[in-house]
Design an enzyme around this catalytic site. Structure first.
Site, mmCIF file in Angstrom:
data_model
loop_
_atom_site.group_PDB
_atom_site.id
_atom_site.type_symbol
_atom_site.label_atom_id
_atom_site.label_comp_id
_atom_site.label_asym_id
_atom_site.label_seq_id
_atom_site.Cartn_x
_atom_site.Cartn_y
_atom_site.Cartn_z
ATOM 1 N N LYS A 153 -9.335 1.299 -2.431
ATOM 2 C CA LYS A 153 -9.548 0.830 -1.057
ATOM 3 C C LYS A 153 -10.935 1.225 -0.562
ATOM 4 O O LYS A 153 -11.333 2.394 -0.649
ATOM 5 C CB LYS A 153 -8.465 1.429 -0.161
ATOM 6 C CG LYS A 153 -8.506 0.971 1.288
ATOM 7 C CD LYS A 153 -7.327 1.567 2.040
ATOM 8 C CE LYS A 153 -7.255 1.129 3.484
ATOM 9 N NZ LYS A 153 -6.086 1.723 4.178
ATOM 10 N N GLU A 164 0.847 -1.190 0.000
ATOM 11 C CA GLU A 164 0.000 0.000 0.000
ATOM 12 C C GLU A 164 0.888 1.247 0.000
ATOM 13 O O GLU A 164 1.948 1.269 0.612
ATOM 14 C CB GLU A 164 -0.883 0.004 1.248
ATOM 15 C CG GLU A 164 -1.800 1.219 1.343
ATOM 16 C CD GLU A 164 -2.593 1.275 2.637
ATOM 17 O OE1 GLU A 164 -3.705 1.811 2.617
ATOM 18 O OE2 GLU A 164 -2.092 0.771 3.675
ATOM 19 N N CYS A 221 -4.909 -3.220 2.845
ATOM 20 C CA CYS A 221 -4.641 -2.911 4.241
ATOM 21 C C CYS A 221 -5.861 -3.061 5.158
ATOM 22 O O CYS A 221 -6.258 -4.171 5.476
ATOM 23 C CB CYS A 221 -4.018 -1.518 4.353
ATOM 24 S SG CYS A 221 -3.075 -1.269 5.901
#
Length: 285
Positions: A114, A42, A155
């Site tokens: 994300k 990330e 993440c």
């Protein structure tokens, strides 16, 4: 037929050019070890707490230097290159935490934004508010790489098992979790959460991580992992130093794990009933 996959562990700073140089070096190392799928962490392009400074260097996807370098590496090395994520300027003026997948010919195969924002207040005064900078994604992603179906996450998405379950039900045999886990949360939860996602979905998990103390002062956990569908760690970065971990991915192991424990097929619909404690005590008496 299997293939080799690599997780590239980085320590991205505030200068994209330096991060690109590190990404290139690690990617060539991974290719030399025979990897056909390469994943970076990330925020490969820059880890930067200062929101104004971050916005000052943002570019749209079509002119982003980090994405362009990832495309060039995919083509140069003849690999599937998964840029775990980098910050991208959206057309509406907002910011996306976006992952890119480039095919071996350099073509853009997929992107993923994300979905879950890291808005938390940890111990020792550590606090994060990703939603103040980034616009959440709205769509999960499953796509085919080297004959296997891959599901995408970034993440903090790791803490939302429903995303991975939806991807597994859509056929994903490999789940990807490029990350920049903080040291505090990583020490507590990184291994157990990644192994849980592998076990409960009967899927491989590949998680390239940021590691170490970064220029902006944050500290990330490292320990990039590749985990098999039975929950075994088959490759792990040693601590938080930059480097590459490589493992052979056999999609058939996903089918074998799901045949042993067919929980994806055995899941049942149910309703949730809430009963007041007083009513329970009354029934018992």
């Amino acid at each position: 037929m299997g293939f080799k996959a690599a997780a590239l562990q980085m320590r991205s700073g505030t200068e994209p050019a330096r991060n690109i140089a590190s990404m290139r070096e690690l990617a060539r190392d991974a290719k030399a070890q025979g990897a056909r799928y390469l994943q970076t962490p990330e925020m490969t392009g820059a880890l930067m707490r200062d929101r104004d400074a971050l916005r000052a260097i943002l570019q749209p996807a079509e002119s982003d230097a980090v994405a362009a370098a990832a495309k060039e590496l995919a083509q140069e090395l003849g690999v599937w290159f998964h840029l775990g994520s980098t910050a991208i300027a959206r057309p509406d003026g907002k910011v996306a935490n976006r992952g890119f997948l480039f095919a071996p010919d350099g073509a853009l195969a997929a992107t993923y934004d994300k979905i879950h924002m890291f808005d938390v207040d940890l111990d020792k005064g550590e606090s994060w508010r990703e939603s103040s900078t980034y616009e959440p994604g709205r769509c999960g992603l499953v796509t085919e790489i080297e004959g296997a179906k891959f599901g995408f996450a970034i993440c903090y998405d790791l803490r939302f098992p429903q995303l991975f379950r939806a991807e597994a039900l859509a056929g994903a045999e490999v789940l990807t979790v490029p990350a920049a886990f903080t040291r505090q949360t990583g020490e507590a939860h990184w291994h157990v959460l990644l192994r849980a996602r592998a076990i409960e979905n009967g899927a491989w998990v590949i998680a390239a991580a940021q590691g170490g103390v970064h220029e902006d002062g944050r500290e990330t956990y490292g320990h990039s992992l590749i985990i098999d569908p039975w929950g075994r760690v088959v490759a792990e970065a040693d601590g938080d130093e930059p480097g590459v971990v490589v493992a052979e991915i056999d999609p058939a192991q996903s089918a074998a794990a799901r045949a042993k424990i067919p929980n994806l097929k055995n899941a049942r619909e149910f309703t949730l009933e809430q009963v007041a404690a007083e009513a329970v005590r009354g029934a018992a008496s």
